[in-house]
Design a protein around this motif. Structure first.
Motif, PDB file in Angstrom:
ATOM      1  N   UNK A  94       0.791  -1.181   0.033  1.00  0.00           N
ATOM      2  CA  UNK A  94      -0.005  -0.093  -0.065  1.00  0.00           C
ATOM      3  C   UNK A  94       0.949   1.208   0.098  1.00  0.00           C
ATOM      4  N   UNK A  95       1.962   1.173   0.787  1.00  0.00           N
ATOM      5  CA  UNK A  95       3.075   2.141   0.768  1.00  0.00           C
ATOM      6  C   UNK A  95       3.441   2.602  -0.796  1.00  0.00           C
ATOM      7  N   UNK A  96       3.906   1.689  -1.184  1.00  0.00           N
ATOM      8  CA  UNK A  96       4.237   1.537  -2.553  1.00  0.00           C
ATOM      9  C   UNK A  96       3.380   2.368  -3.623  1.00  0.00           C
ATOM     10  N   UNK A  97       2.177   1.704  -3.654  1.00  0.00           N
ATOM     11  CA  UNK A  97       1.182   2.296  -4.405  1.00  0.00           C
ATOM     12  C   UNK A  97       0.998   3.775  -4.444  1.00  0.00           C
ATOM     13  N   UNK A  98       0.963   4.233  -3.127  1.00  0.00           N
ATOM     14  CA  UNK A  98       0.930   5.504  -2.861  1.00  0.00           C
ATOM     15  C   UNK A  98       2.043   6.232  -3.431  1.00  0.00           C
ATOM     16  N   UNK A  99       3.234   5.913  -3.376  1.00  0.00           N
ATOM     17  CA  UNK A  99       4.292   6.486  -3.824  1.00  0.00           C
ATOM     18  C   UNK A  99       4.377   6.619  -5.137  1.00  0.00           C
ATOM     19  N   UNK A 151      -2.162  -9.927  -2.387  1.00  0.00           N
ATOM     20  CA  UNK A 151      -3.483  -9.720  -3.089  1.00  0.00           C
ATOM     21  C   UNK A 151      -4.510  -9.072  -2.044  1.00  0.00           C
ATOM     22  N   UNK A 152      -4.557  -9.263  -0.865  1.00  0.00           N
ATOM     23  CA  UNK A 152      -5.481  -8.665   0.017  1.00  0.00           C
ATOM     24  C   UNK A 152      -5.158  -7.112   0.094  1.00  0.00           C
ATOM     25  N   UNK A 153      -3.908  -6.796  -0.040  1.00  0.00           N
ATOM     26  CA  UNK A 153      -3.685  -5.188  -0.096  1.00  0.00           C
ATOM     27  C   UNK A 153      -3.833  -4.709  -1.181  1.00  0.00           C
ATOM     28  N   UNK A 159     -10.648  -0.894  -3.002  1.00  0.00           N
ATOM     29  CA  UNK A 159     -11.827  -0.182  -2.045  1.00  0.00           C
ATOM     30  C   UNK A 159     -11.345   1.234  -1.554  1.00  0.00           C
ATOM     31  N   UNK A 160     -10.226   1.686  -1.617  1.00  0.00           N
ATOM     32  CA  UNK A 160      -9.731   3.005  -1.311  1.00  0.00           C
ATOM     33  C   UNK A 160      -9.740   3.954  -2.568  1.00  0.00           C
TER      34      UNK A 160
END
Length: 301
Positions: A94-99, A151-153, A159-160
């Motif tokens: 999740x951290x990397x996706x936002x970056x 996959x859960x992340x 969802x976000x």
């Protein structure tokens, strides 16, 4: 432009896209801008390519100049907008996706993929980004993170609202079937929609020492004969072999004429005999096999 409809969201993914692997930072913004200007609406990138910030600059310039709106462009990433191997743990994913979204300068990815079904030891982006395959000691370091956690992340990103669609890359059937057993959101590139890479053969892998004894398909006699008969380029023939079978393609080029020519690959049809002749060239030969770097990464049975 022809498109594939993604099963869960109904979103249309263009059949012909522009690939960003090996597009240099110094030229990437202009290359992306010119690709959009030429008519490309699918951009295929990845954190591992090291050019996300520059690609985003090209997109923003195209939007500012009125060439497109954000919703017109389908941006796919393999945490690569694709999730790289060192970020498979839940919080790291999740951290990397936002970056990556920050680097691109956008609010969401149209499609976010797991680049490889391989979990490597976490590397802090402040230490090295992109982290690539090897640690500081030049060795591969595995990490025991199950794909179900990753996959859960990915599903939480949906969802976000940070990713409209999520999917897999470089996975064989057994891995896909395993994900389907626990997925709340099925991988989207199922209906599953498929995307081809290295449509022209091994050129991109020559400098990596991963091309073995394979030669360029652009110069193969079967391909040149078909191209001559249709008065098309060999590149257009190879791309059409995929797109006519509803497989998306992501060619790249720094040559403006080829950029336009590749996008026009669906302006003609190959005959059944043409498709059979090209398909008969199959050698069961795999490019981009991680096992060649470390036998513990043998994901293809």
């Amino acid at each position: 432009m022809a498109a594939l409809v993604l099963k869960r969201t109904g979103q249309k993914m263009p059949l012909i896209g522009f690939g960003l692997w090996k597009v240099t930072k110094s030229t990437c913004a202009d290359t992306v801008y010119n690709a959009i200007k030429a008519g490309y609406r699918l951009l295929d990138g990845a954190g591992d390519y090291g050019n996300e910030k520059e690609a985003g600059e090209g997109v923003r310039r195209a939007i500012a100049d009125g060439l497109v709106k954000r919703e017109d462009i389908f941006i796919t990433s393999k945490a690569r907008r694709v999730l790289w191997n060192t970020f498979h743990a839940h919080d790291h994913a999740k951290q990397l996706a936002k970056k990556q979204l920050e680097l691109w300068g956008i609010d969401y990815f149209d499609l976010f993929l797991i680049h490889f079904p391989i979990s490597l030891q976490y590397v802090d982006p402040n230490h090295r980004y992109p982290p690539e395959w090897f640690g500081d000691d030049g060795k591969v370091h595995l990490q025991n993170t199950p794909l179900s956690e990753t996959w859960g992340a990915m599903e939480e990103l949906v969802d976000q609202g940070l990713a409209k669609n999520i999917g897999l890359s470089n996975c064989q059937g057994s891995i896909i079937l395993d994900v389907l057993r626990y997925a709340k959101y099925e991988p989207q590139t199922l209906g599953i929609a498929m995307t081809a890479y290295s449509s022209f053969g091994p050129q991109s892998y020559l400098e990596l020492g991963m091309a073995k004894d394979s030669s360029s398909l652009l110069e193969h006699s079967v391909i040149t004969d078909i191209a001559t008969a249709h008065r098309k380029t060999t590149a257009q023939v190879l791309l059409r072999w995929a797109t006519q079978r509803s497989i998306a393609v992501i060619p790249k080029s720094n040559n403006s004429n080829r950029v336009v020519s590749n996008l026009q690959c669906d302006a003609f049809n190959l005959s059944d005999a043409d498709i059979a002749s090209i398909s008969a060239l199959n050698r069961n030969y795999r490019l981009n096999d991680p096992a060649e770097m470390d036998p513990r990464l043998a994901i293809f049975a």
